[in-house]
Design a protein around this motif. Sequence first.
Motif, PDB file in Angstrom:
ATOM      1  N   GLY A 107      55.598  47.243  42.433  1.00 42.21           N
ATOM      2  CA  GLY A 107      55.103  46.420  43.536  1.00 42.21           C
ATOM      3  C   GLY A 107      53.682  46.784  43.924  1.00 42.21           C
ATOM      4  N   TRP A 108      53.432  48.096  44.036  1.00 41.75           N
ATOM      5  CA  TRP A 108      52.072  48.542  44.369  1.00 41.75           C
ATOM      6  C   TRP A 108      51.085  48.140  43.268  1.00 41.75           C
ATOM      7  N   ILE A 109      51.498  48.322  42.026  1.00 47.39           N
ATOM      8  CA  ILE A 109      50.620  47.985  40.899  1.00 47.39           C
ATOM      9  C   ILE A 109      50.316  46.494  40.899  1.00 47.39           C
ATOM     10  N   LEU A 110      51.342  45.672  41.038  1.00 50.08           N
ATOM     11  CA  LEU A 110      51.130  44.222  40.989  1.00 50.08           C
ATOM     12  C   LEU A 110      50.362  43.723  42.208  1.00 50.08           C
ATOM     13  N   GLY A 111      50.580  44.337  43.357  1.00 49.10           N
ATOM     14  CA  GLY A 111      49.773  43.979  44.525  1.00 49.10           C
ATOM     15  C   GLY A 111      48.304  44.311  44.312  1.00 49.10           C
ATOM     16  N   ALA A 112      48.039  45.472  43.723  1.00 52.64           N
ATOM     17  CA  ALA A 112      46.651  45.868  43.438  1.00 52.64           C
ATOM     18  C   ALA A 112      46.023  44.967  42.385  1.00 52.64           C
ATOM     19  N   VAL A 113      46.785  44.622  41.355  1.00 53.69           N
ATOM     20  CA  VAL A 113      46.269  43.717  40.321  1.00 53.69           C
ATOM     21  C   VAL A 113      45.965  42.357  40.934  1.00 53.69           C
ATOM     22  N   SER A 114      46.823  41.905  41.820  1.00 54.83           N
ATOM     23  CA  SER A 114      46.559  40.632  42.494  1.00 54.83           C
ATOM     24  C   SER A 114      45.252  40.702  43.273  1.00 54.83           C
ATOM     25  N   PHE A 115      45.037  41.791  44.004  1.00 57.97           N
ATOM     26  CA  PHE A 115      43.798  41.916  44.779  1.00 57.97           C
ATOM     27  C   PHE A 115      42.577  42.091  43.886  1.00 57.97           C
ATOM     28  N   SER A 116      42.770  42.602  42.680  1.00 61.07           N
ATOM     29  CA  SER A 116      41.639  42.733  41.755  1.00 61.07           C
ATOM     30  C   SER A 116      40.998  41.378  41.478  1.00 61.07           C
ATOM     31  N   HIS A 117      41.776  40.313  41.602  1.00 61.41           N
ATOM     32  CA  HIS A 117      41.232  38.963  41.431  1.00 61.41           C
ATOM     33  C   HIS A 117      40.062  38.744  42.396  1.00 61.41           C
ATOM     34  N   TRP A 118      40.267  39.122  43.650  1.00 61.85           N
ATOM     35  CA  TRP A 118      39.209  38.937  44.651  1.00 61.85           C
ATOM     36  C   TRP A 118      37.992  39.789  44.298  1.00 61.85           C
ATOM     37  N   LEU A 119      38.228  41.020  43.857  1.00 57.94           N
ATOM     38  CA  LEU A 119      37.114  41.903  43.515  1.00 57.94           C
ATOM     39  C   LEU A 119      36.298  41.363  42.341  1.00 57.94           C
ATOM     40  N   LEU A 120      36.982  40.867  41.305  1.00 59.82           N
ATOM     41  CA  LEU A 120      36.259  40.286  40.167  1.00 59.82           C
ATOM     42  C   LEU A 120      35.546  39.005  40.581  1.00 59.82           C
ATOM     43  N   ASP A 121      36.189  38.193  41.414  1.00 60.56           N
ATOM     44  CA  ASP A 121      35.541  36.969  41.895  1.00 60.56           C
ATOM     45  C   ASP A 121      34.316  37.293  42.745  1.00 60.56           C
ATOM     46  N   LEU A 122      34.353  38.377  43.481  1.00 59.33           N
ATOM     47  CA  LEU A 122      33.203  38.788  44.284  1.00 59.33           C
ATOM     48  C   LEU A 122      31.961  38.939  43.404  1.00 59.33           C
ATOM     49  N   VAL A 123      32.152  39.448  42.209  1.00 59.29           N
ATOM     50  CA  VAL A 123      31.032  39.649  41.287  1.00 59.29           C
ATOM     51  C   VAL A 123      30.464  38.314  40.798  1.00 59.29           C
ATOM     52  N   VAL A 124      31.321  37.346  40.500  1.00 63.28           N
ATOM     53  CA  VAL A 124      30.844  36.112  39.865  1.00 63.28           C
ATOM     54  C   VAL A 124      30.532  34.978  40.841  1.00 63.28           C
ATOM     55  N   HIS A 125      31.238  34.892  41.937  1.00 61.54           N
ATOM     56  CA  HIS A 125      31.033  33.780  42.882  1.00 61.54           C
ATOM     57  C   HIS A 125      29.663  33.848  43.541  1.00 61.54           C
ATOM     58  N   ARG A 126      29.156  32.667  43.878  1.00 63.11           N
ATOM     59  CA  ARG A 126      28.017  32.614  44.793  1.00 63.11           C
ATOM     60  C   ARG A 126      28.524  33.123  46.140  1.00 63.11           C
TER      61      ARG A 126
END
Length: 191
Positions: A92-111
């Motif tokens: 659960g912790w791993i999958l929650g962190a992986v889910s949040f990684s989406h936001w972190l990666l998007d932070l890099v690419v999004h305007r």
Amino acid sequence: MIAGHFGLAAAVKGREPQVPLWALMLATVWLDILFVPLFLLGAETITVPEGEAAGYGHAIIHADYTHSLLGALLLSALFGWLAARRWGKRAGWILGAVSFSHWLLDLVVHRADMPWLPANWGDLPRLGLGLWRSPVASAVVEAALVALGAWLYWRAVQTLPSQAGRGRLVAALIAIGGLGTLALDVSGVAG
């Protein structure tokens, strides 16, 4: 960044073999999956600035609920909680962190189109580093994430004792490579 998200899922699978790959891949796109119904309802939108061509990296995404920092944290916690009920607390912790990684990666690419709070409450400055403005650079970053993830997964599976395990590895690597190529092609970078 879809291919990059899947590359991260493969990398985590290499380190956490007990967590199903399909759940890791789902976790990486969880925020985008929830974006779709909100987009269809008009609660979240995508616009292309006047004078710019539509396409990869040119859109401004107003995902003010699913891709706000607080919204992403809450939705990732929900995903992790649901996963913990199925596969245990660690998964659960791993999958929650992986889910949040989406936001972190998007932070890099999004305007700068990602708010701090849902609905951009408080009208705080939006976040985003804008790598999408350079399609070549963003494609290189995504390809690197896919290659790194596939390599880490490959390395981890080499320790499997059975041929059946190695067969599953080959199938998973083909799927990751295919999905990554499809994601790059759909985004307009590969083709």
